[in-house]
Motif scaffolding. Structure first.
Motif, PDB file in Angstrom:
ATOM      1  N   ASP A 118     -35.261   5.075 -43.068  1.00 26.83           N
ATOM      2  CA  ASP A 118     -35.487   5.256 -41.637  1.00 26.83           C
ATOM      3  C   ASP A 118     -34.241   5.701 -40.875  1.00 26.83           C
TER       4      ASP A 118
ATOM      5  N   LYS B 147     -31.437  10.220 -34.946  1.00 30.59           N
ATOM      6  CA  LYS B 147     -31.177   9.261 -33.858  1.00 30.59           C
ATOM      7  C   LYS B 147     -29.806   8.614 -34.100  1.00 30.59           C
TER       8      LYS B 147
ATOM      9  N   LYS C  28     -41.370  10.948 -43.099  1.00 28.68           N
ATOM     10  CA  LYS C  28     -40.612  10.911 -41.843  1.00 28.68           C
ATOM     11  C   LYS C  28     -40.063  12.301 -41.500  1.00 28.68           C
TER      12      LYS C  28
ATOM     13  N   GLU D 244     -39.190  13.017 -30.015  1.00 29.15           N
ATOM     14  CA  GLU D 244     -40.185  11.967 -29.773  1.00 29.15           C
ATOM     15  C   GLU D 244     -40.967  12.140 -28.469  1.00 29.15           C
TER      16      GLU D 244
ATOM     17  N   ARG E 285     -43.858  12.214 -33.150  1.00 26.67           N
ATOM     18  CA  ARG E 285     -42.843  11.291 -33.689  1.00 26.67           C
ATOM     19  C   ARG E 285     -43.174   9.840 -33.303  1.00 26.67           C
TER      20      ARG E 285
ATOM     21  N   LEU F 174     -44.158   7.115 -35.746  1.00 26.55           N
ATOM     22  CA  LEU F 174     -43.187   6.259 -36.444  1.00 26.55           C
ATOM     23  C   LEU F 174     -43.019   4.909 -35.749  1.00 26.55           C
TER      24      LEU F 174
HETATM   25  N1  GLY Z   1     -37.186   4.827 -36.290  1.00 26.84           N
HETATM   26  C1  GLY Z   1     -38.181   5.696 -35.822  1.00 26.84           C
HETATM   27  C2  GLY Z   1     -37.671   7.072 -35.548  1.00 26.84           C
HETATM   28  O1  GLY Z   1     -36.657   7.477 -36.084  1.00 26.84           O
HETATM   29  O2  GLY Z   1     -38.257   7.784 -34.774  1.00 26.84           O
END
Ligand code: GLY
Length: 352
Positions: free
Chosen positions: A125, A131, A213, A223, A227, A230
């Motif tokens: 992750d 991120k 992912k 996001e 996204r 997730l």
């Molecule tokens: N941990 C979820 C993401 O990276 O969007």
């Protein structure tokens, strides 16, 4: 955002050498925390390409994912001659890859970085998907940017030094990837023996899981849309995690355990609101109960848990945002649930 290459390691030394050769690297810096400095750095230190690397070490654990550690990394980079063409290699769990990624993304407006995650949670992750950031003002990941590591190198050999609870914690995110992808992968995950993990089999499943992912992040890096898939299990999960941290005499929940418990509640919501099949919910719930145990709270805690869900940064406005499923791989983002139904999901969790 610059493309990210994720390498499932077969020969760590060669892969690191290739990754370095494709990045700018007038000087190489390696970021570790105290734990990975002791347990993982010795594996890399012997390698030719890293012999002259300068190692920066920060204190371990999420409580040090803060401005003090960040400013230490910036200062070490500056004091030891890093330029805009230098390279930072982050060797550690999600705390190191998040903080190191942010340090690299902001130092002299951004230098290349490579992530070599050493925990299952970071492999599946945190280290993938761009991120980066730190905790600030009492809030998790409050300051940060989206910016990809040039390379992420995944080697399950590092997991030999990881304890059972941390393997299970990372595995919960794999379980989530199974639920949002396809039935075959989900079934394979439920059949894995977590009490005696076979690292070879885990590496194969990890490769698949990370790809789930990667594909989602590629479609929606910031996001805004898919996204959010997730986030399955994370609305309840973050509330459980925060609750365990805030409540005196409660042992803090590891992130993955909180997510696993969150999955139980959110699959329940999915079965009621979006038609997720009850048999698949029961099979998943049984696996979680057998492998993660439970988490103790009473109905007097429900309002506090709902309040914590309201503080989740995934929400827009006053409503709590859920990602739910209509089936395995059949994702429904931006769902809402009444407080009454949220309480019903908490009852379902406790009835176990
Ligand atoms: N941990 C979820 C993401 O990276 O969007």
């Amino acid at each position: 955002m610059m493309e990210q290459r994720v390498i499932i390691s077969k020969h760590l030394q060669t892969e690191i050498a290739t990754a370095i050769s494709e990045c700018e690297h007038d000087k190489i810096f390696v970021l570790t925390d105290e734990t990975t400095h002791e347990k993982c750095w010795p594996v890399l230190a012997k390698q030719f390409g890293l012999r002259n690397a300068y190692v920066i070490t920060i204190q371990s654990t999420d409580s040090h994912k803060d401005l003090t550690s960040l400013s230490h990394v910036w200062k070490e980079l500056g004091d030891h001659g890093a330029t805009r063409h230098s390279l930072l290699i982050n060797l550690g769990g999600g705390m190191v890859t998040d903080l190191g990624g942010f340090a690299a993304s902001t130092f002299k407006r951004g230098i290349d970085f490579i992530n070599i995650p050493t925990t299952l949670l970071a492999m599946v992750d945190a280290s993938v998907g761009g991120k980066t950031g730190i905790n600030f003002n009492g809030l998790k990941n409050e300051i940060g940017v989206f910016n990809n590591a040039r390379f992420v190198i995944l080697d399950t050999e590092f997991l030999r030094t990881l304890d059972d609870k941390n393997i299970r914690s990372g595995y919960a995110e794999m379980l989530k990837h199974g639920l949002i992808s396809d039935e075959k992968h989900w079934a394979e995950l439920l059949n894995f023996d977590l009490s005696r993990p076979d690292l070879k089999q885990l590496q194969t499943m990890l490769a698949y899981s990370v790809n789930v992912k990667k594909h989602i992040v590629k479609k929606d890096p910031h996001e805004k849309d898919i996204r959010k898939a997730l986030n399955l299990g994370h609305t309840f999960g973050h509330a459980f995690e925060a609750f365990s941290l805030d409540t005196p005499n409660k042992e803090p929940l590891l992130h993955g355990y909180a997510v696993a418990f969150g999955l139980i509640c959110e699959l329940y919501l999915s079965s009621v609101l979006t038609g997720f099949p009850t048999d698949k919910m029961r099979q998943t719930v049984q696996f979680i109960r057998e492998n993660y145990g439970s988490f103790d709270f009473s109905c007097d805690d429900y309002d506090r848990l709902i309040e914590l869900m309201h503080h989740d940064k995934k929400n827009t406005g006053a409503t709590i945002n859920f990602t739910l499923l209509a089936g395995i791989g059949n994702i429904r983002i931006n769902q809402t649930a009444s407080d009454e139904l949220i309480k019903e999901a908490l009852d379902f969790f406790r009835e176990g």
